[in-house]
Design a protein around this motif. Structure first.
Motif, PDB file in Angstrom:
ATOM      1  N   THR A 108       0.813  -1.234  -0.021  1.00 23.12           N
ATOM      2  CA  THR A 108      -0.021   0.010  -0.078  1.00 23.12           C
ATOM      3  C   THR A 108       1.034   1.269  -0.017  1.00 23.12           C
ATOM      4  O   THR A 108       0.517   2.269  -0.448  1.00 23.12           O
ATOM      5  CB  THR A 108      -0.926   0.029   1.078  1.00 23.12           C
ATOM      6  N   ALA A 109       2.059   1.376   0.614  1.00 25.02           N
ATOM      7  CA  ALA A 109       2.790   2.278   0.532  1.00 25.02           C
ATOM      8  C   ALA A 109       3.434   2.688  -0.823  1.00 25.02           C
ATOM      9  O   ALA A 109       3.526   3.695  -1.306  1.00 25.02           O
ATOM     10  CB  ALA A 109       3.971   2.221   1.367  1.00 25.02           C
ATOM     11  N   VAL A 110       3.607   1.457  -1.564  1.00 26.48           N
ATOM     12  CA  VAL A 110       4.076   1.785  -2.972  1.00 26.48           C
ATOM     13  C   VAL A 110       2.910   2.062  -3.969  1.00 26.48           C
ATOM     14  O   VAL A 110       3.139   3.309  -4.555  1.00 26.48           O
ATOM     15  CB  VAL A 110       4.587   0.321  -3.547  1.00 26.48           C
ATOM     16  N   VAL A 111       1.977   1.577  -3.766  1.00 27.18           N
ATOM     17  CA  VAL A 111       0.662   2.053  -4.349  1.00 27.18           C
ATOM     18  C   VAL A 111       0.336   3.626  -4.196  1.00 27.18           C
ATOM     19  O   VAL A 111       0.131   4.296  -5.214  1.00 27.18           O
ATOM     20  CB  VAL A 111      -0.644   1.106  -4.402  1.00 27.18           C
ATOM     21  N   GLY A 112       0.131   3.914  -2.910  1.00 26.45           N
ATOM     22  CA  GLY A 112      -0.225   5.164  -2.591  1.00 26.45           C
ATOM     23  C   GLY A 112       1.075   6.325  -3.201  1.00 26.45           C
ATOM     24  O   GLY A 112       0.664   7.309  -3.551  1.00 26.45           O
ATOM     25  N   SER A 113       2.258   5.846  -3.162  1.00 27.10           N
ATOM     26  CA  SER A 113       3.270   6.870  -3.690  1.00 27.10           C
ATOM     27  C   SER A 113       3.267   6.926  -5.106  1.00 27.10           C
ATOM     28  O   SER A 113       3.402   8.063  -5.705  1.00 27.10           O
ATOM     29  CB  SER A 113       4.573   6.093  -3.173  1.00 27.10           C
ATOM     30  N   ILE A 114       3.010   5.802  -5.815  1.00 30.77           N
ATOM     31  CA  ILE A 114       2.713   5.960  -7.246  1.00 30.77           C
ATOM     32  C   ILE A 114       1.612   6.920  -7.635  1.00 30.77           C
ATOM     33  O   ILE A 114       1.691   7.822  -8.564  1.00 30.77           O
ATOM     34  CB  ILE A 114       2.575   4.394  -7.986  1.00 30.77           C
ATOM     35  N   PHE A 115       0.504   6.741  -7.057  1.00 32.62           N
ATOM     36  CA  PHE A 115      -0.650   7.531  -7.205  1.00 32.62           C
ATOM     37  C   PHE A 115      -0.587   9.145  -6.870  1.00 32.62           C
ATOM     38  O   PHE A 115      -0.947   9.954  -7.582  1.00 32.62           O
ATOM     39  CB  PHE A 115      -1.978   6.805  -6.772  1.00 32.62           C
TER      40      PHE A 115
END
Length: 154
Positions: A108-115
């Motif tokens: 979720t940290a990676v997905v949140g950072s990308i978006f």
């Protein structure tokens, strides 16, 4: 020239100069302590005013709507990230397996950072489109290159 024609000419010139000064100004954004701060000249804009300005222009509205959706995904990922963090702490205190919460937290940290990065890019593009459209949709009075007088430039 009679006084009626002089009055009409003065009224037209006054109207043109008034329109020239009432043209919308570019929007600038600065990073503040609690998030972005938007300015139009020296006047600070709220997020609501900024959103209304972005929605008023068709070119910037496309980017701004994408950015709003991506900020929503970022917020959802941050909320899920908080949940995985709490799950990790509970499992760590009870000496349970912590592999799933760690993977969920990282994912979720990676997905949140990308978006979040995509949303910022689309917000920047919306502001640039808005500012670019200001020069194309207005006219201004410029000195004539041949003789005395003023000419309208679109």
């Amino acid at each position: 020239m009679n006084s009626s024609k002089i009055f009409q000419f003065v009224t037209l010139v006054t109207f043109m100069f008034a329109l020239q000064n009432s043209v919308a100004q570019e929007i600038t954004v600065f990073q503040g302590m609690w998030g972005d701060q938007f300015y139009q000249d020296k006047d600070k804009m709220t997020w609501k005013e900024f959103g209304m300005a972005m929605d008023s222009n068709p070119a910037s509205e496309v980017y701004w709507s994408k950015a709003k959706k991506q900020y929503g995904v970022t917020f959802a990922a941050a909320t899920a990230n908080l949940g995985f963090g709490i799950w990790y702490l509970v499992n760590e205190n009870n000496d349970n397996d912590t592999t799933a919460p760690i993977i969920g937290f990282a994912g979720t940290a990676v997905v949140g950072s990308i978006f979040y990065c995509l949303a910022n890019k689309n917000k920047k593009d919306a502001i640039l489109e808005f500012n670019d459209s200001l020069g194309k949709t207005t006219y201004r009075l410029v000195p004539s290159d041949r003789g005395v007088g003023l000419a309208l430039k679109f």
